[in-house]
Design a protein around this motif. Sequence first.
Motif, PDB file in Angstrom:
ATOM      1  N   GLY A 244       2.484   8.616 -10.292  1.00 43.39           N
ATOM      2  CA  GLY A 244       1.040   8.603 -10.502  1.00 43.39           C
ATOM      3  C   GLY A 244       0.556   7.240 -10.968  1.00 43.39           C
ATOM      4  N   THR A 245       1.242   6.630 -11.936  1.00 43.13           N
ATOM      5  CA  THR A 245       0.791   5.320 -12.417  1.00 43.13           C
ATOM      6  C   THR A 245       1.007   4.245 -11.364  1.00 43.13           C
ATOM      7  OG1 THR A 245       2.892   4.872 -13.480  1.00 43.13           O
ATOM      8  CG2 THR A 245       1.167   5.804 -14.852  1.00 43.13           C
ATOM      9  N   TYR A 246       2.060   4.371 -10.557  1.00 41.53           N
ATOM     10  CA  TYR A 246       2.240   3.406  -9.458  1.00 41.53           C
ATOM     11  C   TYR A 246       1.068   3.503  -8.498  1.00 41.53           C
ATOM     12  CZ  TYR A 246       3.640   1.985  -4.791  1.00 41.53           C
ATOM     13  OH  TYR A 246       3.655   1.446  -3.539  1.00 41.53           O
ATOM     14  N   ALA A 247       0.658   4.759  -8.183  1.00 45.40           N
ATOM     15  CA  ALA A 247      -0.467   4.935  -7.267  1.00 45.40           C
ATOM     16  C   ALA A 247      -1.742   4.354  -7.868  1.00 45.40           C
ATOM     17  CB  ALA A 247      -0.658   6.410  -6.943  1.00 45.40           C
ATOM     18  N   ILE A 248      -1.940   4.522  -9.188  1.00 47.18           N
ATOM     19  CA  ILE A 248      -3.130   3.943  -9.824  1.00 47.18           C
ATOM     20  C   ILE A 248      -3.076   2.425  -9.737  1.00 47.18           C
ATOM     21  CG2 ILE A 248      -4.341   3.632 -12.007  1.00 47.18           C
ATOM     22  CD1 ILE A 248      -3.625   6.410 -12.744  1.00 47.18           C
ATOM     23  N   LEU A 249      -1.897   1.849  -9.990  1.00 47.92           N
ATOM     24  CA  LEU A 249      -1.764   0.387  -9.891  1.00 47.92           C
ATOM     25  C   LEU A 249      -2.056  -0.085  -8.482  1.00 47.92           C
ATOM     26  CD1 LEU A 249      -0.950  -2.317 -11.075  1.00 47.92           C
ATOM     27  CD2 LEU A 249       1.418  -1.726 -10.734  1.00 47.92           C
TER      28      LEU A 249
ATOM     29  N   GLY B 268      -4.739  -8.723  -2.089  1.00 46.34           N
ATOM     30  CA  GLY B 268      -5.076  -9.672  -1.044  1.00 46.34           C
ATOM     31  C   GLY B 268      -4.261 -10.927  -1.053  1.00 46.34           C
ATOM     32  N   GLY B 269      -3.231 -10.969  -1.872  1.00 48.61           N
ATOM     33  CA  GLY B 269      -2.352 -12.136  -1.853  1.00 48.61           C
ATOM     34  C   GLY B 269      -1.475 -12.101  -0.612  1.00 48.61           C
TER      35      GLY B 269
ATOM     36  N   GLY C 123      -5.342  -2.101  -8.301  1.00 52.27           N
ATOM     37  CA  GLY C 123      -4.973  -3.505  -8.276  1.00 52.27           C
ATOM     38  C   GLY C 123      -4.883  -4.089  -6.888  1.00 52.27           C
ATOM     39  N   ASP C 124      -4.707  -3.234  -5.877  1.00 47.67           N
ATOM     40  CA  ASP C 124      -4.417  -3.762  -4.562  1.00 47.67           C
ATOM     41  C   ASP C 124      -5.438  -3.321  -3.528  1.00 47.67           C
ATOM     42  OD1 ASP C 124      -1.476  -3.628  -2.381  1.00 47.67           O
ATOM     43  OD2 ASP C 124      -3.157  -5.000  -2.516  1.00 47.67           O
TER      44      ASP C 124
END
Lengths: 135, 495
Positions: free
Chosen positions: B254-259, B493-494, B263-264
């Motif tokens: 869940g936290t990976y998905a939020i990041l 977007g990097g 963030g991405d």
Amino acid sequence: MMPALVCALWISLAASLYLVLSRDTLRCVIGLGLMGNAVNLLLLASGRLQYTQPAIVPPGESALTLAANPLPQALVLTAIVIGFALLCFSLVVVMAIAERSGKDDLLLLRYTEPKDTASVAPPFLEEEKETPWQP
Amino acid sequence: MATLILLPVLTPLATMLCTIFTVRHQRWQQWISLVGSGMLACVVLILLQQVLAKGPVLTALGGWPAPYAILFRVDVLSAVMLVLTALMACAALVYMASEVDPCPPHPLTHPLLHGALAGICGAFCTADLFNLYVWFEVILVCALGLLALGNLGGRMLQLDAVYKYFAPNLLGTLLLLIAVGLIYAATGYLQFDALHQAAPALPEALVTVLVATLLLALLIKSAAFPLYAWLPASYPALPVAVMALFAGLLTKVGTYAILRMAGDVFSPTPGILMEGLGWIAVITMVAGVLGAAYHWDVRRILSFHIISQIGYILLAIALGGLAPDSASAHNAYGAALFYTVHHIIVKANLFLLAGLVFACAGSFDLRRVGGLVATHPLLALLFAVPALSLVGVPPLSGFWAKLLVLQEALAQGRMLWAATVLSVSFLTLYSMLKIWQEAFWKAHPGAKSQKISCSLAPAWLTITVLSGITLLLGISPQQLLEVSVLAVRSLGGGP
């Protein structure tokens, strides 16, 4: 078409949310099933709903413009299947709870909570001593 | 290339099939399960090495063209999470070989465990929003199966835990589906790259509502305030190794998905959402640790600590979203990844240790155990390492993780958040001291009812290795920090 659909969505989402918050385990599951249906309707609404042509690209053209978008329908099919499996599982769980413990009240399901040994009164009701809530 | 990126999902699925076929032969099943998790570890290590050397690995399922295909895209962030998944899988399965639980695991435990691993790996590899929902569902179904089986407590305990797990999680899932449907309706795309291109073209208010719905669904899955009570209610009903695996991995998906989302995919995320996420994170931290301070069952205490530490990870993500420039955003997201790595290892280790305490002293209830410093001093030492790491004492990994989050909070001038980070650490210290005091230091109450189990060696091995990793990360955090910053540099977007 869209205003009618939006009204249907509001009503079913509201009803299902009310059922999900219920104390009765079966009502909660029925609410989840109804919410699954409502969400599928919402997914369907993201395709184009106003056309009635079959989703076939006419010869000579390269894009589908005058028919409903088939991708959300594919998403809905996946969601229906997953929702159906989870609904079946949850109905079995609710039935097993009702059969084995004889109660279907969520507040009486205290098996996973620690046994209260402190002086704070337990939040569930001892059926002999307290009276249930009056609606 | 296409095969390699699909292997993290295919390997656990193949292991699941093989363990289903050997359901009546426990020995064979255990060995196949171990070999399967070993193969998963090899695959993800090769994938990590590939990604670090040559950049993100991509494949379009079905060979379809770019904005319409379901893409599997593994960049450094996903690869690091996959490595952690494989590590936790190996640790849990090796631990299961020991006889910590009072009865042997149900024959269907191994297949469901590998099914859950397949779902977790799929969620880390995917680059398509609806595919993410599908992998969350795979994890949910397998987790429900594992909760329903269990092997401790009676039938009613398992059924109660299943009910309390699936009701909030199904609600979260349906909310996720609502978010996916609305995002598709607004943008017409489901792939992360395409959404990243299309989102800035939408009005700000619409993006705020869409991302808010999505984040709310993922926050329910991550056990954030206020919908976290399902976690301490359901996790103690699992067998120890499975509980450690769940504790380490499921909320982190869940936290990976939020990041990923904040963030991405939808970066730059509207500021009001990140502000809200920061406040939710802070309240989650406090609510988790206060819950832990009350209980006496070790598993329940540790479950509340999961919630508290999830608050730290969410705070780091929120600080990244609120950062004024990209360098501090990278610092904050890197801190989130570092914290995730530290926490997965430490939390799983603590749960496995709780199992060993049960095997050596006879109960999970802190009021009924004691005297472990005298009888098992090595266990006391091995407990001290992850416990102090959770608190944030140097030179362990938790110190660096909390320092990074604290530095970022102070750099952005968030004094209240920084003060909460510190005070929650003190409350975590109180909680760990309580466990130490009750389980290890004080004398054993009542008769010396020590459960002597014969083959505890795999359990000791697992705990030693995990404690060793924590110590290593604490003494030389530089490598993990560099990998974390490298991983988050490509977000938003990097390259």
